[in-house]
Design a protein around this motif. Sequence first.
Motif, PDB file in Angstrom:
ATOM      1  N   THR A  82     -74.469  83.126 -44.785  1.00 51.42           N
ATOM      2  CA  THR A  82     -74.907  83.072 -45.933  1.00 51.42           C
ATOM      3  C   THR A  82     -76.565  82.839 -46.121  1.00 51.42           C
ATOM      4  N   THR A  83     -77.134  83.029 -47.113  1.00 50.33           N
ATOM      5  CA  THR A  83     -78.649  82.635 -46.990  1.00 50.33           C
ATOM      6  C   THR A  83     -78.725  81.463 -47.760  1.00 50.33           C
ATOM      7  N   ASP A  84     -77.821  80.777 -48.160  1.00 56.86           N
ATOM      8  CA  ASP A  84     -77.909  79.608 -48.832  1.00 56.86           C
ATOM      9  C   ASP A  84     -77.327  78.442 -48.166  1.00 56.86           C
ATOM     10  N   PHE A  85     -77.963  77.461 -47.876  1.00 53.29           N
ATOM     11  CA  PHE A  85     -77.541  76.492 -46.747  1.00 53.29           C
ATOM     12  C   PHE A  85     -76.669  75.595 -47.443  1.00 53.29           C
ATOM     13  N   ARG A  86     -76.448  75.371 -49.053  1.00 53.04           N
ATOM     14  CA  ARG A  86     -75.677  74.422 -49.688  1.00 53.04           C
ATOM     15  C   ARG A  86     -74.269  75.144 -49.519  1.00 53.04           C
ATOM     16  N   GLU A  87     -74.193  76.524 -49.807  1.00 52.82           N
ATOM     17  CA  GLU A  87     -72.851  77.159 -49.559  1.00 52.82           C
ATOM     18  C   GLU A  87     -72.337  77.229 -48.154  1.00 52.82           C
ATOM     19  N   LEU A  88     -73.132  77.106 -47.071  1.00 51.30           N
ATOM     20  CA  LEU A  88     -72.508  76.829 -45.670  1.00 51.30           C
ATOM     21  C   LEU A  88     -72.158  75.654 -45.377  1.00 51.30           C
ATOM     22  N   LEU A  89     -72.764  74.544 -45.938  1.00 44.98           N
ATOM     23  CA  LEU A  89     -72.572  73.161 -45.771  1.00 44.98           C
ATOM     24  C   LEU A  89     -71.267  72.643 -46.413  1.00 44.98           C
ATOM     25  N   ALA A  90     -70.874  73.360 -47.464  1.00 42.28           N
ATOM     26  CA  ALA A  90     -69.910  72.879 -48.287  1.00 42.28           C
ATOM     27  C   ALA A  90     -68.462  73.481 -47.675  1.00 42.28           C
ATOM     28  N   ARG A  91     -68.511  74.263 -46.632  1.00 42.79           N
ATOM     29  CA  ARG A  91     -67.267  74.792 -46.014  1.00 42.79           C
ATOM     30  C   ARG A  91     -66.587  73.451 -45.392  1.00 42.79           C
ATOM     31  N   PRO A  92     -65.263  73.634 -45.637  1.00 40.84           N
ATOM     32  CA  PRO A  92     -64.388  72.501 -44.891  1.00 40.84           C
ATOM     33  C   PRO A  92     -64.262  72.844 -43.452  1.00 40.84           C
ATOM     34  N   GLU A  93     -64.369  73.860 -43.164  1.00 41.51           N
ATOM     35  CA  GLU A  93     -64.233  74.026 -41.516  1.00 41.51           C
ATOM     36  C   GLU A  93     -65.121  72.951 -40.631  1.00 41.51           C
ATOM     37  N   ILE A  94     -66.375  72.755 -41.330  1.00 35.93           N
ATOM     38  CA  ILE A  94     -67.659  72.235 -40.425  1.00 35.93           C
ATOM     39  C   ILE A  94     -67.333  70.709 -40.016  1.00 35.93           C
ATOM     40  N   THR A  95     -67.477  70.462 -38.882  1.00 32.27           N
ATOM     41  CA  THR A  95     -67.552  68.768 -38.353  1.00 32.27           C
ATOM     42  C   THR A  95     -68.995  68.758 -37.939  1.00 32.27           C
ATOM     43  N   ALA A  96     -69.692  69.776 -37.594  1.00 30.14           N
ATOM     44  CA  ALA A  96     -70.887  69.438 -36.994  1.00 30.14           C
ATOM     45  C   ALA A  96     -72.167  70.504 -37.311  1.00 30.14           C
ATOM     46  N   THR A  97     -73.222  69.949 -37.467  1.00 31.65           N
ATOM     47  CA  THR A  97     -74.271  70.900 -38.045  1.00 31.65           C
ATOM     48  C   THR A  97     -75.721  70.809 -37.162  1.00 31.65           C
ATOM     49  N   ILE A  98     -76.301  72.009 -36.853  1.00 27.44           N
ATOM     50  CA  ILE A  98     -77.358  72.257 -36.156  1.00 27.44           C
ATOM     51  C   ILE A  98     -78.472  72.356 -37.345  1.00 27.44           C
ATOM     52  N   ILE A  99     -79.683  71.687 -37.132  1.00 26.41           N
ATOM     53  CA  ILE A  99     -80.690  72.109 -38.176  1.00 26.41           C
ATOM     54  C   ILE A  99     -82.040  72.677 -37.474  1.00 26.41           C
ATOM     55  N   ALA A 100     -82.070  74.048 -37.357  1.00 25.50           N
ATOM     56  CA  ALA A 100     -83.097  74.779 -36.746  1.00 25.50           C
ATOM     57  C   ALA A 100     -84.152  75.331 -37.527  1.00 25.50           C
ATOM     58  N   THR A 101     -84.148  74.838 -38.622  1.00 25.22           N
ATOM     59  CA  THR A 101     -85.379  75.629 -39.792  1.00 25.22           C
ATOM     60  C   THR A 101     -86.869  75.411 -39.129  1.00 25.22           C
ATOM     61  N   ASP A 102     -87.718  75.745 -39.801  1.00 20.95           N
ATOM     62  CA  ASP A 102     -88.960  75.441 -39.434  1.00 20.95           C
ATOM     63  C   ASP A 102     -89.213  74.113 -39.878  1.00 20.95           C
ATOM     64  N   GLU A 103     -90.249  73.455 -39.192  1.00 20.80           N
ATOM     65  CA  GLU A 103     -90.410  71.936 -39.267  1.00 20.80           C
ATOM     66  C   GLU A 103     -90.434  71.487 -40.769  1.00 20.80           C
ATOM     67  N   ASN A 104     -91.121  72.031 -41.564  1.00 20.53           N
ATOM     68  CA  ASN A 104     -91.341  71.681 -43.026  1.00 20.53           C
ATOM     69  C   ASN A 104     -90.252  71.708 -43.791  1.00 20.53           C
ATOM     70  N   PHE A 105     -88.989  72.275 -43.299  1.00 13.15           N
ATOM     71  CA  PHE A 105     -87.682  72.607 -44.212  1.00 13.15           C
ATOM     72  C   PHE A 105     -86.729  71.971 -43.651  1.00 13.15           C
ATOM     73  N   HIS A 106     -86.587  70.590 -42.976  1.00 15.65           N
ATOM     74  CA  HIS A 106     -85.477  70.081 -42.393  1.00 15.65           C
ATOM     75  C   HIS A 106     -84.853  69.304 -43.513  1.00 15.65           C
ATOM     76  N   PHE A 107     -85.506  68.555 -44.423  1.00 11.85           N
ATOM     77  CA  PHE A 107     -85.268  67.274 -44.997  1.00 11.85           C
ATOM     78  C   PHE A 107     -83.697  67.786 -46.059  1.00 11.85           C
ATOM     79  N   GLU A 108     -83.712  68.628 -46.873  1.00  9.43           N
ATOM     80  CA  GLU A 108     -82.683  69.230 -47.723  1.00  9.43           C
ATOM     81  C   GLU A 108     -81.387  69.447 -46.897  1.00  9.43           C
ATOM     82  N   PRO A 109     -81.493  70.245 -45.976  1.00 10.85           N
ATOM     83  CA  PRO A 109     -80.071  70.572 -45.302  1.00 10.85           C
ATOM     84  C   PRO A 109     -79.775  69.357 -44.533  1.00 10.85           C
TER      85      PRO A 109
END
Length: 375
Positions: A58-85
């Motif tokens: 997806t192009t929407d991190f909110r849609e991705l992080l709401a998925r029930p399958e997820i147990t772990a997340t890697i944040i690999a965006t540009d430096e200025n865009f870490h906070f919200e995800p």
Amino acid sequence: MPTKNKEIGLAIVGCGTIGRIRAEIARAYPGVGWIGLCDIKSDIGQKLAEDVQADFFTTDFRELLARPEITATIIATDENFHFEPTMLAIQQGHDLFIEKPLATDARQSAQILSAIEETGVDAVIGYTQRFRRRFLAIKERLITGQIGDVHSVVTRAFMNRMVPIATVQRTQERATLTPMVVSGTHSLDMSLWLMEGKKPVSVYARSTDRVLGAWGTKDSTFGIFTMDDGSIFSMNISWALPEVWPGAVYGIEIGIVGSEGVIDIEDTHRDLVMATNVAQGAGYAPEGYKAPDRHVEFLTSYPPGDLHLGQLWGPMREETNAWYQRLYAGLDTPHATAQDGHRNLLFTMAMDVSAKRGEPVALPPDPAELMAELS
């Protein structure tokens, strides 16, 4: 630590160079049972999804992080865009791998750290060089007291200017995209990790911007830290070397002097040199920037590692697989903690503030004061 042999449902937010590397390694790791990807550039994300046979994109991190399958997340965006995800992943209770820094705003970094501590999620920060064999060997010698009590450390980092140009051209928010915050943080983390147990109490720094001022950043920052036991540590970086500098990204030298001995580290990669008539591209080429051809290169100087048989070999492979083992098998690992990441950001910003003021800064600094001065 996580439950042993718990299958990993993995989300990766950011499908650029680093996100791709970690996704490819995840696909080969047997403990990863589900992979979901997100990137605002659909072409880049869709290509990676096809290459690693991702289960979701997806192009929407909110849609991705709401998925029930997820147990772990890697944040690999540009430096200025870490906070919200990152904050959303914490709220979802995911184990976290966050590329450095936690955030480029010290106040947001403090919020992230507070949320991690309050929820108790297992969070690590991407300081890849901790996983190189040479530094692990040095760490073992230090913790077993082979050179006695460390009292003096000197660190010097050199980088060609491709990294700062690539970094600052992606955003107009450049006030905190300085040599120390973006790249010197690796050398700082390494040195403080090797000096574990010693607490910095002040720093005095100076900077110059003769070359890269036109790009909205600085050329070099030099600083001296004083520790709580009187030990001293100098941390110097220049990322303004010309594009034809043979290092693909960086070279570091570290000297560690103790009461009973010394460890002298030359990590400049000058032990493996290639000279060729075949033009070599820039080691870290900014999009749309035409760098001059290089004909001499220090091999192995690209920090993540080197390609062979279509795979990356080196410290980023070790770091990533170690994290998957941490999650799946509950193993202890030398990853930087969220506390380390926040500390590193505050100290690199304190160097910038000290250079601006021309006077020492007490450590640790207040995040709000740092941002008020740097912004």
